[in-house]
Every structure is written in C-alpha cells, then in structure tokens.
Design a protein around this motif. Structure first.
Motif, short mmCIF file in Angstrom:
data_model
loop_
_atom_site.label_atom_id
_atom_site.label_comp_id
_atom_site.label_asym_id
_atom_site.label_seq_id
_atom_site.Cartn_x
_atom_site.Cartn_y
_atom_site.Cartn_z
N VAL A 116 0.88 -1.17 0.00
CA VAL A 116 0.00 0.00 0.00
C VAL A 116 0.92 1.22 0.00
O VAL A 116 1.73 1.40 0.91
N GLY A 117 0.82 2.03 -1.05
CA GLY A 117 1.76 3.13 -1.26
C GLY A 117 1.61 4.27 -0.26
O GLY A 117 0.62 4.36 0.50
N ALA A 118 2.58 5.16 -0.27
CA ALA A 118 2.60 6.29 0.65
C ALA A 118 1.31 7.10 0.56
O ALA A 118 0.85 7.42 -0.53
N GLY A 119 0.71 7.38 1.70
CA GLY A 119 -0.48 8.23 1.77
C GLY A 119 -1.76 7.59 1.24
O GLY A 119 -2.79 8.26 1.16
N ALA A 120 -1.72 6.32 0.91
CA ALA A 120 -2.90 5.67 0.30
C ALA A 120 -3.96 5.34 1.35
O ALA A 120 -3.66 5.27 2.56
N LEU A 121 -5.17 5.12 0.89
CA LEU A 121 -6.28 4.70 1.75
C LEU A 121 -6.83 3.40 1.19
O LEU A 121 -7.56 3.40 0.19
N ALA A 122 -6.48 2.29 1.83
CA ALA A 122 -6.94 0.98 1.36
C ALA A 122 -8.32 0.70 1.92
O ALA A 122 -8.48 0.43 3.10
N THR A 123 -9.33 0.80 1.04
CA THR A 123 -10.71 0.56 1.46
C THR A 123 -11.15 -0.85 1.09
O THR A 123 -12.17 -1.33 1.57
N LYS A 124 -10.40 -1.47 0.16
CA LYS A 124 -10.75 -2.82 -0.31
C LYS A 124 -9.50 -3.70 -0.28
O LYS A 124 -8.37 -3.19 -0.19
N ASP A 125 -9.73 -5.01 -0.45
CA ASP A 125 -8.60 -5.95 -0.41
C ASP A 125 -7.56 -5.59 -1.47
O ASP A 125 -7.89 -5.10 -2.55
N VAL A 126 -6.32 -5.85 -1.12
CA VAL A 126 -5.21 -5.66 -2.06
C VAL A 126 -4.77 -7.05 -2.50
O VAL A 126 -4.51 -7.92 -1.66
N LYS A 127 -4.71 -7.27 -3.81
CA LYS A 127 -4.35 -8.60 -4.29
C LYS A 127 -2.87 -8.89 -4.06
O LYS A 127 -2.05 -7.95 -4.03
#
Ligand SMILES: CC(C)(COP(=O)(O)OP(=O)(O)OC[C@H]1O[C@@H](n2cnc3c(N)ncnc32)[C@H](O)[C@@H]1OP(=O)(O)O)[C@@H](O)C(=O)NCCC(=O)NCCS
Length: 278
Positions: A233-244
């Motif tokens: 998950v990159g800098a400043g990102a917002l993971a709202t869903k699964d990351v493959k």
C-alpha cells in the motif's frame, strides 16, 4: 536505487551491559509466580522518572507535594489512569485489565530518555512487552517509538515484523500480521468502523496483512481489508478494499497501479485471496 541493507551498529559496552542487566531483571519480574504487573509498571516508571527520589509511597505522602506532582505520581500507577478502550462496550474487561499495565508502561516509557528514539533499549524493551500483550508475537518483533494499540490482546504478529514510528495498530476487531510484514511511519491500520448514521453503531472486522506485506508511509488500511501476500500500500494511500497478492495499490481510494515484477505465475492461486478474474 542502491541496495542499502542495515549495517551492524554496536552500542558501547557500559550501556549495553546496564541495559541487558535491567531487561533480564525486568523480564524475570514480569514472569515471577506472583508478579503484579500494575506494581511493576508503577515502580519501573517511578525509577525511570525519579532515579534518586525517596520510595514511591514516601514521595506521595509528602504533605507539601504540589497537587500537579501528586496527580502525576499517582498516574504512574495504572490503577489510577483510564485508557480509551476501557470505555468501549465491546472490550473484554478481564483481558484488558491483564494487559493494561503493560500498555501503560509501553506508552509512558516511550516518553522517557530510556526509550523514545533510543533504538537499542527501546526495541528490546517493547519486544518484552509485546510478547506478553499480543495474542501472538513471533520472533524478532521490532517496533519503534510511539506505536499505539486498541486492545493489544487482539493482535497476532508473525515472525520478523517491523513497525516503524507513530503507527496506529487498531486491533479492536482483530488484527493479523503474517511473517515479515513491514509497517512504515505514521501508518494507521484499523479493524473497527462506525455507522454513518448512528455513530454508536460499531462494526468490528478482522484486518489481515499477509506475509511480506508492506504498508508504507502515512497509509491507512480500513477495517476488514485483507492485503494479500507481498502486497504493498503506497505512501499516503487509503486501502478501502482488499489488495491482491503482489499488487501495489496507491491513492485514495487505493487502486492497483502495478503487479510487482517478482510475482510468481501462481501469485493469485492463493487460498486466502480469491483468484483474479481477468
Ligand atoms: C508504492 C510506490 C513504491 C510506487 O512506486 P512505483 O511503482 O515506482 O510507481 P511510479 O513512481 O512509477 O508511479 C506510477 C504512477 O502512480 C503514481 N503514484 C506513485 N505513488 C503514488 C502514491 N503513493 N500515491 C498516489 N499516486 C502515486 C505516480 O504519480 C504515477 O502516476 P502517473 O502514471 O499518472 O504518472 C510509492 O508510491 C511509495 O509509496 N513509496 C513509499 C516508499 C516506501 O517504500 N516506503 C516503505 C519504507 S519502509
């Protein structure tokens, strides 16, 4: 880019010996047959803040003590403070009462010269606490200063994980870190969320960071998200869903911008994350 593995850096002999002696003594006290973790927390903080002072009780009994000093002295004892999770309806009170003194010691010790940015002692001290707070703590756990937890007891950590400074690990709904997970500075990992209508309505969802995941600077992972193995998950990102698995997701909301070039052909054939459709 240059390959820059961490170099070996030894602390001087005196500090090393003193730290080692204290940590061994501290660990032994924690594991003693009738260990009182509240008392150990209080006395450790007192010794750290008032190295040449009279005993804790004697100090507290001084009639001329200013009220602010008295309140601060009292706060060294975790019986006399409250932590936010104690107000949560879903806290397991017995489990939290057990870990509370160690959480309080962790947070408070981080504000002393002994820990804080002091890597050698800080990392080793936190590892001792983590092994007794978390539901599971794998080997070589490395945690830098000012990490915060919710319950602490709902956190599972695999081997060789690194948590950098000022990270929030919310384990209210459960949080699982696989092996070799790295969480960078100022990242926030959540496992609970609130209804947009009724704030008091809380949903707890276990969040999972699989093996070799990297959550980078200032990123946020929301409750219930599963980041597949080797995902990033990159800098400043917002993971709202699964990351493959092996995907690099960036932005708000985080979306995949690439698959890591080292992804094996069977990267998606995982039992944990469904196979990619395309
Ligand atoms: C995830 C990351 C490595 C992406 O790097 P990359 O794969 O080399 O990506 P690129 O630089 O080629 O960028 C690809 C595109 O995504 C965008 N992008 C890259 N990182 C972004 C981010 N964090 N947020 C939003 N957009 C981003 C770029 O602007 C570019 O957009 P464009 O195609 O419109 O020009 C990088 O964003 C990152 O987060 N680095 C953090 C540093 C790190 O490793 N921290 C851990 C230390 S322990």
């Amino acid at each position: 880019m240059a390959l820059l593995p961490l170099k070996k850096f030894e602390l001087n002999e005196t500090a090393s010996r003193v730290n080692q002696a204290w940590l061994a003594e501290f660990e032994q006290a924690l594991d003693g047959p009738k260990a009182d973790w509240y008392r150990i927390c209080r006395d450790t903080l007192y010794a750290a803040w008032y190295p040449a002072g009279a005993g804790y009780e004697a100090q507290l009994a001084k009639p001329q003590l200013p009220a602010a000093s008295r309140a601060t002295l009292l706060a060294l004892d975790p019986h006399n403070i409250t932590l936010e999770p104690e107000y949560y309806a879903d806290v397991d009170a017995a489990k939290f009462a057990r870990v509370k003194p160690l959480l309080w010691l962790w947070y408070s010790f981080d504000r002393t010269p002994g820990a804080g940015q002091n890597v050698d002692l800080g990392v080793r001290f936190r590892r001792i606490l983590a092994e007794r707070i978390f539901a599971r703590c794998g080997k070589n756990f490395k945690c830098f200063q000012h990490t915060e937890f919710s319950f602490g007891y709902n956190l599972e950590v695999g081997d060789d994980c690194v948590v950098h400074r000022h990270v929030l690990l919310d384990d209210r709904g459960g949080l699982t870190l696989g092996d070799r997970v790295s969480i960078s500075d100022y990242a926030n990992i959540y496992s609970h969320t609130h209804s947009i209508v009724e704030q008091k309505e809380v949903t707890n969802l276990r969040t999972v960071l699989e093996d070799d995941v990297r959550i980078t600077y200032h990123a946020t992972v929301l409750a219930g998200v599963r980041v597949g193995r080797n995902g990033m998950v990159g800098a400043g990102a917002l993971a709202t869903k699964d990351v493959k698995p092996y995907h690099v997701n960036v932005g708000i909301p985080a979306k995949s911008i690439r698959v890591k070039p080292n992804a094996p052909a069977d990267a998606y054939a995982t039992l944990r994350v469904p196979k990619r459709e395309e």
